[in-house]
Design a protein around this motif. Structure first.
Motif: not given
Lengths: 355, 355
Positions: A232-245
């Motif tokens: 679940a943490t991985d999913a959040v980090l990954l999402a954050s990377r996509i949105l920020t990029a």
């Protein structure tokens, strides 16, 4: 506009389906007016919006008029013609921005972009011609799925290939449309994370939900997903990377495969997402209000979930199930105001509290 | 019509304020269309309704047209002119029915009816003339409140009398309108119960909420109310008696005083009620959907509450509080789309989860 949108301002929404409808009600809760742009006369969002501009997406005059009647523009679907965006953008900000649309409108572009970002999409190959398909099938193996690069949704524009001998028929089924081949992913489960990014760059995520599809259409989303906390943490980090990029502003739905090797990104959708409908009855700020908050430059809700919940889509004719749903004390019904319950058509959904 | 209203049908709502607005959104969730009848052009409900018929309540032609465009008619306020009801009723069912309106439109009729039903209203006296006022003050004592029999709300049409010497001025303030005197009730707290009765006679109640007023206007409603379980049961039984006696269909708000001698009935409102707004964020089926379900002949929700909650009204200018509310992770904001934040005007409310 970088100041928060004041109550009374108008938010323009491209697309008047159920997502536009629920966005419109969320905007109303925040005191905003909405203007829906949709070619269809009696579209679901028009029932709950201040204005409905009924015009085609290539009607330049109508697009001008729409933009001038709004303070900011958002959308409920990603396949908005580029020419329409060009016109709108001259007058008002479009949120989320064009990068997210450009990437998500094309499966090949999306997968390459995700890979460049260091994330793992499902294995894929560009299929410009028949020879490429045969080579890709030899490389990725079967089963595999041939998909049009553009305009696919709910299983449309897809052909499954179980054996290399089917490649000719599959290629012909694309009718010359640019396509990609996706290799089979032996996933344990599919989850999705509904993430949001504000105008100030803050990111908020809802807990990942676990999705089950039926006939290529989302059937249920269950919260919580049965995954370890670390994933679940991985999913959040990954999402954050996509949105920020993407310097993204708004809600994004990110579908992920849980595999023994970790999370694979199946698909991103630069909009509110069917797998986030549970938030209407499981979070104080639902995904629709979260999106409107982002688009309006307001602070995001934190995304906290206050209950366990199962969202079920009502697809096609649901009339004989209505009474039982209404009598179920755990069930919250959300209908879309569509008159004809055609097979495969999403007519509504039910959120059931299970804890 | 005794069959449930099918999705796609139209519900007519008399009155386009915030209650009509929230009723309209609830109707949309159940797949219904709404038509709002309100003389004001940019009324809150019109922002989220299919149709808005802008006409006066004495416009017979518009009322005819309204009735014919709806399948069933309900209302957001009780002071609907009798002549309008006469016209509407010839064409479509009005729910709740006229008995409830007749009784609740007149404080004297209401109190007598409640007393006849075996319930206890606050002490009262009919005040046809000045002599009656002096006699009633001698009987009920001071402080007491002189109220117009009709058209009072949010503290309007009321004068507090602290001393018998003020009776002349108080009487003159009524400007000849028929009035009643209400004796002072030394209540421990004010609670209200939001009750619903379906077309099939089933009754459902939400947990009683505890109300605090400020300047004659509801300020907060807190759930749960700090009352013994037995009193909550009394409130439910009392509500059920009222609704059943009226053959009522819809949601009713019942304000009660908790006194050492038990529950006194302060006021009934034959409509969704400000003190029931907490249900939007504390119950699966909120009071607005509950009302629409009743009016449409659908099964009622059971009214279960899933959290502790405080509803706070936003009255007058709230602009400088908006950012803090939006940043409060416990807070759900509901604005009404009113443009001018005049003093004493209800602009929205906030539901905060406190457990």
């Amino acid at each position: 506009m970088t100041e928060p949108l004041a109550p009374g301002a108008t938010i323009g929404i491209l697309g008047g389906g159920q997502l536009g409808r629920m966005l419109s009600m969320a905007a109303a809760r925040l005191g905003y007016k909405t203007c829906i742009f949709d070619p269809a006369g009696d579209c679901p969002a028009s029932h709950v919006a201040n204005y409905h501009l009924k015009a085609a997406y290539d009607d330049a005059g109508a697009l001008e008029q729409f933009a001038q009647s709004c303070d900011v523009i958002t959308f409920e679907f990603e396949n908005i013609p580029t020419a329409a965006l060009d016109i709108l953008e001259r007058h008002r900000p479009i949120r989320p921005g064009r990068d997210a649309l450009r990437i998500s409108q094309d499966r090949l572009t999306e997968k390459r972009w995700l890979a460049d970002l260091g994330l793992t999409p499902a294995p894929f190959a560009d299929i410009p011609d028949r020879a490429a398909l045969d080579a890709a099938l030899a490389d990725l193996g079967t089963p595999a799925i041939l998909k049009t690069r553009r305009f696919g949704y709910d299983g449309k524009g897809q052909v499954r290939i179980d054996d290399a001998s089917q490649s000719g028929a599959a290629f012909d089924a694309m009718q010359g449309a640019p396509a990609i081949l996706e290799g089979f992913v032996a996933f344990e489960r599919e989850i999705s994370v509904i993430a949001a990014r504000g105008l100030d760059g803050a990111v908020a995520c809802y807990d990942p939900g676990e999705n089950v599809h039926r006939d290529g259409i989302l059937h249920t989303t269950t919260l919580p997903a049965q995954i370890p906390h670390g994933l679940a943490t991985d999913a959040v980090l990954l999402a954050s990377r996509i949105l920020t990029a993407l310097d993204y502003v708004g809600v994004m739905g990110i579908e992920l495969f849980v595999t023994p090797r970790g999370l694979l990104v199946n698909e991103i959708a630069p909009r509110v997402h069917n797998s986030g409908h549970w938030t209407q009855n499981g979070a104080t700020i639902d995904q629709f209000e979260q999106h409107i908050r982002a688009v309006a430059g307001l602070p995001l809700g934190d995304g906290a979930r206050f209950g366990d919940i199962v969202m079920e889509n009502l697809v096609g004719d649901y009339a004989d199930r209505l009474d039982a749903i209404l009598r179920d004390p755990t069930a919250a019904l959300h209908l879309y105001g569509k008159s004809e319950p055609r097979p495969g058509r999403k007519m509504g959904h039910v959120n059931r509290r299970v804890g």
